[in-house]
Design a protein around this motif. Sequence first.
Motif, PDB file in Angstrom:
ATOM      1  N   UNK A  73       0.852  -1.194   0.000  1.00  0.00           N
ATOM      2  CA  UNK A  73       0.000   0.000   0.000  1.00  0.00           C
ATOM      3  C   UNK A  73       0.889   1.245   0.000  1.00  0.00           C
ATOM      4  N   UNK A  74       0.487   2.249  -0.779  1.00  0.00           N
ATOM      5  CA  UNK A  74       1.195   3.526  -0.831  1.00  0.00           C
ATOM      6  C   UNK A  74       0.707   4.398   0.324  1.00  0.00           C
ATOM      7  N   UNK A  75       1.475   4.406   1.403  1.00  0.00           N
ATOM      8  CA  UNK A  75       1.078   5.145   2.593  1.00  0.00           C
ATOM      9  C   UNK A  75       1.127   6.651   2.444  1.00  0.00           C
ATOM     10  N   UNK A  76       1.643   7.155   1.320  1.00  0.00           N
ATOM     11  CA  UNK A  76       1.723   8.589   1.114  1.00  0.00           C
ATOM     12  C   UNK A  76       0.482   9.184   0.471  1.00  0.00           C
ATOM     13  N   UNK A  77      -0.494   8.361   0.171  1.00  0.00           N
ATOM     14  CA  UNK A  77      -1.708   8.865  -0.468  1.00  0.00           C
ATOM     15  C   UNK A  77      -2.618   9.552   0.554  1.00  0.00           C
ATOM     16  N   UNK A  78      -3.697  10.155   0.059  1.00  0.00           N
ATOM     17  CA  UNK A  78      -4.628  10.886   0.930  1.00  0.00           C
ATOM     18  C   UNK A  78      -5.200   9.968   2.007  1.00  0.00           C
ATOM     19  N   UNK A  79      -5.260  10.474   3.234  1.00  0.00           N
ATOM     20  CA  UNK A  79      -5.779   9.688   4.350  1.00  0.00           C
ATOM     21  C   UNK A  79      -7.290   9.565   4.319  1.00  0.00           C
ATOM     22  N   UNK A  80      -7.801   8.550   5.008  1.00  0.00           N
ATOM     23  CA  UNK A  80      -9.240   8.280   5.051  1.00  0.00           C
ATOM     24  C   UNK A  80      -9.710   8.107   6.484  1.00  0.00           C
ATOM     25  N   UNK A  81     -10.937   8.537   6.729  1.00  0.00           N
ATOM     26  CA  UNK A  81     -11.609   8.310   8.006  1.00  0.00           C
ATOM     27  C   UNK A  81     -12.992   7.740   7.742  1.00  0.00           C
ATOM     28  N   UNK A  87     -27.053   8.138  11.325  1.00  0.00           N
ATOM     29  CA  UNK A  87     -27.462   6.783  10.986  1.00  0.00           C
ATOM     30  C   UNK A  87     -26.734   6.176   9.805  1.00  0.00           C
ATOM     31  N   UNK A  88     -25.760   6.882   9.228  1.00  0.00           N
ATOM     32  CA  UNK A  88     -24.996   6.317   8.119  1.00  0.00           C
ATOM     33  C   UNK A  88     -23.502   6.464   8.405  1.00  0.00           C
ATOM     34  N   UNK A  89     -22.702   5.651   7.753  1.00  0.00           N
ATOM     35  CA  UNK A  89     -21.261   5.707   7.905  1.00  0.00           C
ATOM     36  C   UNK A  89     -20.653   6.194   6.599  1.00  0.00           C
ATOM     37  N   UNK A  90     -19.939   7.307   6.663  1.00  0.00           N
ATOM     38  CA  UNK A  90     -19.375   7.937   5.475  1.00  0.00           C
ATOM     39  C   UNK A  90     -17.854   7.838   5.469  1.00  0.00           C
ATOM     40  N   UNK A  91     -17.290   7.883   4.252  1.00  0.00           N
ATOM     41  CA  UNK A  91     -15.848   7.969   4.063  1.00  0.00           C
ATOM     42  C   UNK A  91     -15.460   9.432   3.896  1.00  0.00           C
ATOM     43  N   UNK A  92     -14.491   9.870   4.671  1.00  0.00           N
ATOM     44  CA  UNK A  92     -14.010  11.244   4.603  1.00  0.00           C
ATOM     45  C   UNK A  92     -12.538  11.234   4.216  1.00  0.00           C
ATOM     46  N   UNK A  93     -12.196  11.970   3.160  1.00  0.00           N
ATOM     47  CA  UNK A  93     -10.809  12.054   2.679  1.00  0.00           C
ATOM     48  C   UNK A  93     -10.133  13.251   3.321  1.00  0.00           C
ATOM     49  N   UNK A  94      -8.914  13.010   3.852  1.00  0.00           N
ATOM     50  CA  UNK A  94      -8.138  14.084   4.469  1.00  0.00           C
ATOM     51  C   UNK A  94      -6.803  14.223   3.755  1.00  0.00           C
ATOM     52  N   UNK A  95      -6.535  15.440   3.265  1.00  0.00           N
ATOM     53  CA  UNK A  95      -5.255  15.724   2.629  1.00  0.00           C
ATOM     54  C   UNK A  95      -4.663  16.971   3.268  1.00  0.00           C
ATOM     55  N   UNK A  96      -3.337  17.033   3.371  1.00  0.00           N
ATOM     56  CA  UNK A  96      -2.710  18.226   3.952  1.00  0.00           C
ATOM     57  C   UNK A  96      -3.086  19.489   3.188  1.00  0.00           C
ATOM     58  N   UNK A  97      -3.367  20.536   3.937  1.00  0.00           N
ATOM     59  CA  UNK A  97      -3.658  21.872   3.372  1.00  0.00           C
ATOM     60  C   UNK A  97      -4.955  21.917   2.581  1.00  0.00           C
ATOM     61  N   UNK A  99      -9.396  21.157   2.877  1.00  0.00           N
ATOM     62  CA  UNK A  99     -10.494  20.797   3.776  1.00  0.00           C
ATOM     63  C   UNK A  99     -10.918  19.348   3.517  1.00  0.00           C
ATOM     64  N   UNK A 100     -11.410  18.651   4.549  1.00  0.00           N
ATOM     65  CA  UNK A 100     -11.875  17.271   4.353  1.00  0.00           C
ATOM     66  C   UNK A 100     -13.013  17.204   3.339  1.00  0.00           C
ATOM     67  N   UNK A 101     -13.034  16.154   2.546  1.00  0.00           N
ATOM     68  CA  UNK A 101     -14.111  15.943   1.582  1.00  0.00           C
ATOM     69  C   UNK A 101     -14.762  14.589   1.857  1.00  0.00           C
ATOM     70  N   UNK A 102     -16.064  14.523   1.666  1.00  0.00           N
ATOM     71  CA  UNK A 102     -16.814  13.303   1.941  1.00  0.00           C
ATOM     72  C   UNK A 102     -17.088  12.547   0.649  1.00  0.00           C
ATOM     73  N   UNK A 103     -16.720  11.265   0.644  1.00  0.00           N
ATOM     74  CA  UNK A 103     -16.969  10.418  -0.525  1.00  0.00           C
ATOM     75  C   UNK A 103     -18.382   9.851  -0.526  1.00  0.00           C
TER      76      UNK A 103
END
Length: 372
Positions: A73-81, A87-97, A99-103
């Motif tokens: 796995x390329x650990x340098x890619x954008x982080x995920x939460x 009532x739902x579970x969402x994926x949120x992308x975190x990148x330096x500099x 704002x978080x974006x929701x997938x």
Amino acid sequence: MNEPTRKPRVAIVFGGRSSEHAISCVTAGSVLAAIDRDRYDVVPIGIAADGRWVLEADDPERLQINGRTLPAVDGGRAGLLLTREGGSTDLVVQEPSRPPTTLGEVDVVFPLLHGPWGEDGTLQGMLEMAGVRYVGAGVLASAVGMDKAFMKVVLSAAGLPVMPSVTITAREWAADAQSCRDQAAGLGYPLFVKPARGGSSLGISKAHDASELGDCLAEAHEHDPKALVEVSAEGGREIEVGVLQRLDGGVDTTQPAEIRIGGDHEFYDFEAKYLPEEHTELDVPADLPADVAEELRSLAARAFAALECEGLARVDFFVMPDGRVVLNEINTMPGFTPTSMYPRMWAASGVAYPELVDRLIRLALARDTGLR
């Protein structure tokens, strides 16, 4: 006007912190290549070796073994939460500099992790708490299936035949090596020594006599402080049976298959399993008497039930020279490349690889999280 139905979003999770990181990547590449994109929205999620979750590239070819080079796995890619709100579970992308974006919402996770911190109930527990459906065994079955020592306790209590063994931890060996040697000698040499909570044959070695026990334990303890010391199935044939759950809760089993190891390998080690030049062969169906084949399939289904597995499992046996059948282990997330034993057994039984992937996802979507 009714809005079009959204395709289920499937998160393919792979990599992880265990020594089986590379094999998990290979498995994920195969699933990414096979999954029906017209039916499912696919999100590849990699877990780097340091535990960081990232949004991986949807590139199956990058996740294959190249010669003797293993993928990661390329650990340098954008982080995920994963976030749980409303009532739902969402994926949120975190990148330096940035704002978080929701997938968007995750409908089901296909966890293709092998080994500790993924196949052992830890990820399954997290998904249960997040209320996200997932493919495969639940927390208990995953944990018991990962720990070969406890697996033997459960299988034996269910009346299933297992190889005699003892466990030896690194702490026990350091405190009283002679007592550990005595326990091992009581089983009779030769013995196999393996990490109790490992897979892909990593850290496994054979102690032909007492002089080799210390080195074998050192090898196993590099992967797991808890080692299983087990009687060697001398002359036994290695037979596997695939189990696949149906939507009605019942199970189907494959014809038994036999592994025949090529090259100079004394047992089915990592190189024999995964490196193409090793010429390991699989006979499907195995050349067995009809009554033995039926016994193996019955025992596989019983083992699946004993651990309360869900979705899929591969059950490994030895057929001994005297005709006895011994259950070696059950794997709740078997290798899942098209050339792995589990998909090959199902392909020979009439279930092609893409259909197998689809059936497992549909099974996961049809069940809920929580107590069941």
